[in-house]
Design an enzyme around this catalytic site. Structure first.
Site, short mmCIF file in Angstrom:
data_model
loop_
_atom_site.label_atom_id
_atom_site.label_comp_id
_atom_site.label_asym_id
_atom_site.label_seq_id
_atom_site.Cartn_x
_atom_site.Cartn_y
_atom_site.Cartn_z
N MET A 27 0.85 -1.19 0.00
CA MET A 27 0.00 0.00 0.00
C MET A 27 0.89 1.25 0.00
O MET A 27 1.53 1.58 1.00
CB MET A 27 -0.94 -0.01 1.20
CG MET A 27 -1.82 -1.26 1.25
SD MET A 27 -2.98 -1.29 2.63
CE MET A 27 -4.12 0.02 2.14
N GLY A 76 -1.64 5.56 -2.15
CA GLY A 76 -2.44 6.07 -3.25
C GLY A 76 -3.74 5.31 -3.40
O GLY A 76 -3.99 4.31 -2.73
N CYS A 118 12.71 -1.29 -9.55
CA CYS A 118 12.01 -1.39 -8.26
C CYS A 118 11.08 -2.59 -8.23
O CYS A 118 11.02 -3.32 -7.25
CB CYS A 118 11.23 -0.10 -7.99
SG CYS A 118 10.38 -0.06 -6.41
N GLY A 146 -1.31 -2.46 -6.73
CA GLY A 146 -2.29 -1.69 -7.50
C GLY A 146 -1.88 -1.44 -8.93
O GLY A 146 -2.37 -0.49 -9.55
N CYS A 149 10.13 8.58 -8.14
CA CYS A 149 9.66 8.81 -6.77
C CYS A 149 10.75 9.36 -5.86
O CYS A 149 10.45 10.12 -4.93
CB CYS A 149 9.07 7.53 -6.19
SG CYS A 149 10.28 6.21 -5.87
#
EC number: 2.8.1.13
Length: 387
Positions: A23, A26, A117, A141, A214
Site C-alpha cells: 500500500m 495512493g 524497483c 495496485g 519517486c
C-alpha cells in the site's frame, strides 16, 4: 492460484489465501487491497518505507515515499479493516534502485528505475520476505492482468485500460514471481477505481497520482545526478566531430534530448539538433539532426522471461518506453541476447532502457537495451517523446 470473482486477476472459488498488500498511500493500491479482502482472503497491508529521510508532504503530485503517504496508507487499511505495518526497505532501495540509477547514468545509459524497483524491491525483497512469513501472494495496485494460459500457466497481460496499462514495468517478472502476484485492477479503468474508492469511503479517492521518479521529489533529475556525480566538463560535438559547446557532465543528457543543449551556434539548415550519442569514456555528447535518431534494430541483454523460457524466434510487438507505442518487430534469442529488428524506425531509443516483448496482450518478457542500429533517413519513423 485462480482468479477473483468476476475479474481475471485474482482467486475465485479457490483457497483462502494469505495476501500481503503493498500500500503506497495512493488510490490504486488501496482499492487493490480492498478487493483482495472482499474476495475473502486474509489480507495484511504493508507500506514500504523507501526513503532514508522522508519528507512530511509531497511536492505536488511527485513521489510516493513521504510520511503523508504512509499515513494515507494506514488510514485506508483502517477503513478496509485489515492489519497494517510499515517495513523499512530504504537501504535495499538505495542499493538496488538509486545507486543503480546513478551508476547507469554515469555509464552513459538511460535506466528505468520503476522496472528495477518492481524486479528488486516489490517482487524480490518484499515477496521473499512475504513468503518467508507464510504469505501466499503479494497484491499491488498495478494496472495489469494475470490470465490462465492454455496449459494452466499464469500469463501476464496488458490491462483493459490502455491509458493506465503498466505491464511494461512488470515485464521483468519471471514465472515464479508471477505465481505469487495479484493485480486486482487490471480489468478496470482509472475513473472506475476512483468512483469505487469513494463508495468504499477511502479518503484517497481524489488523491493525485504520483509521477516521474519517486526518489527525485522535485523532478530535477539533472540536479539529482549532479549532486551524486559532481561536475565533469566536456565537449558537445556535431556529428562531424566539430565542437559546438561544452557541458558540465555527460550524465545530464539522454538520447533524443533537444532542450537545454546550450549549443553556441545554430545548425546550417536552421533545424533543431538532438542528442545522438553519449560517450562516458571521453565525456562527450554528440548532437545532430532528428533523422540521426532513427533506430531499426537493437540488441538487448539480461533477458527475463515471464514464462521462464526464451520465446521462439518470430513476430512480436515491442514496447520501448513506459508509455510508448507498441511496434511490430521480429525477435530471436542468440547466445543469451535478444536481437530485435523493428518493422519501422523508432526515435529516442537509448541503451539502458528496456524492450518488452508482447504476443497480443500477453507479456513475453523484457531485456535491457545494450546497443542500437541506426536506420537510413526517411524510414517512416515512430516519433518517441523526444522534445
Amino acid at each position: 492460484m485462480t482468479d477473483f470473482p468476476g475479474a481475471p486477476t485474482g482467486p475465485s472459488n479457490g483457497p483462502r489465501l494469505r495476501v500481503l498488500a503493498a500500500m503506497s498511500g495512493g488510490v490504486d493500491s488501496a482499492v487493490a487491497a480492498a478487493r483482495a479482502a472482499e474476495a475473502g482472503h486474509e489480507v495484511t497491508g504493508v507500506h514500504l518505507a523507501l526513503s532514508g529521510n522522508p519528507q512530511s508532504f509531497r511536492t505536488g503530485a511527485r513521489g510516493c515515499c513521504t510520511l503523508e503517504d504512509s499515513r494515507d496508507a494506514r488510514r485506508a487499511a483502517d477503513v478496509i479493516g485489515i492489519p497494517f505495518y510499515v517495513w523499512d526497505l530504504a537501504e535495499r532501495f538505495r542499493e538496488d534502485v538509486i545507486d543503480d540509477f546513478v551508476a547507469e547514468y554515469a555509464a552513459g545509459r538511460t535506466p528505468n528505475p520503476c522496472l528495477r524497483c518492481n524486479e528488486k524491491i516489490k517482487f524480490a525483497a518484499l515477496l521473499d520476505k512475504a513468503i518467508a512469513l507464510g504469505f501466499d501472494a503479494v497484491c499491488t495496485g498495478h494496472y495489469a492482468r494475470i490470465l490462465e494460459g492454455p496449459t494452466g500457466t499464469r500469463e501476464l497481460h496488458r490491462a483493459v485500460d490502455a491509458a493506465k496499462d503498466q505491464s511494461y514495468v512488470l515485464g521483468v517478472l519471471d514465472a515464479e514471481q508471477l505465481a505469487h502476484a495479484l493485480f486486482p485492477l487490471g480489468d478496470t479503468t482509472k475513473d472506475e477505481i476512483r468512483r469505487e474508492a469513494e463508495r468504499r469511503g477511502l479518503a484517497v479517492a481524489k488523491k493525485p497520482d504520483s509521477h516521474d521518479i519517486c526518489f527525485i521529489a522535485d523532478g530535477d533529475t539533472q540536479g539529482f545526478l549532479a549532486k551524486h556525480l559532481g561536475t565533469a566538463a566536456g565537449d558537445i560535438l556535431d556529428a562531424d566531430g566539430s565542437k559546438l559547446g561544452e557541458h558540465d557532465g555527460a550524465y545530464g543528457f539522454t538520447i533524443g534530448q533537444r532542450k537545454g543543449l546550450r549549443i553556441g551556434r545554430p545548425a546550417a539548415d536552421g533545424k533543431p539538433r538532438y542528442v545522438l550519442d553519449i560517450s562516458p569514456v571521453n565525456n562527450t555528447v554528440t548532437v545532430g539532426p532528428v533523422e540521426g535518431l532513427d533506430v531499426l534494430a537493437l540488441t538487448a541483454i539480461r533477458p527475463r522471461w515471464c514464462e521462464g523460457r526464451p520465446p521462439a524466434a518470430g513476430a512480436y510487438g515491442a514496447q520501448l518506453r513506459a508509455h510508448g507505442e507498441e511496434v511490430p518487430v521480429s525477435a530471436e534469442v542468440v547466445d543469451g541476447e535478444l536481437r530485435v529488428r523493428l518493422e519501422r524506425a523508432v526515435r529516442g531509443v537509448a541503451p539502458g532502457q528496456a524492450v518488452v516483448l508482447y504476443d497480443g496482450t500477453r507479456v513475453v518478457g523484457s531485456a535491457t537495451i545494450a546497443a542500437t542500429e541506426r536506420g537510413p533517413v526517411g524510414v517512416d519513423p515512430v516519433a518517441a517523446d523526444i522534445g
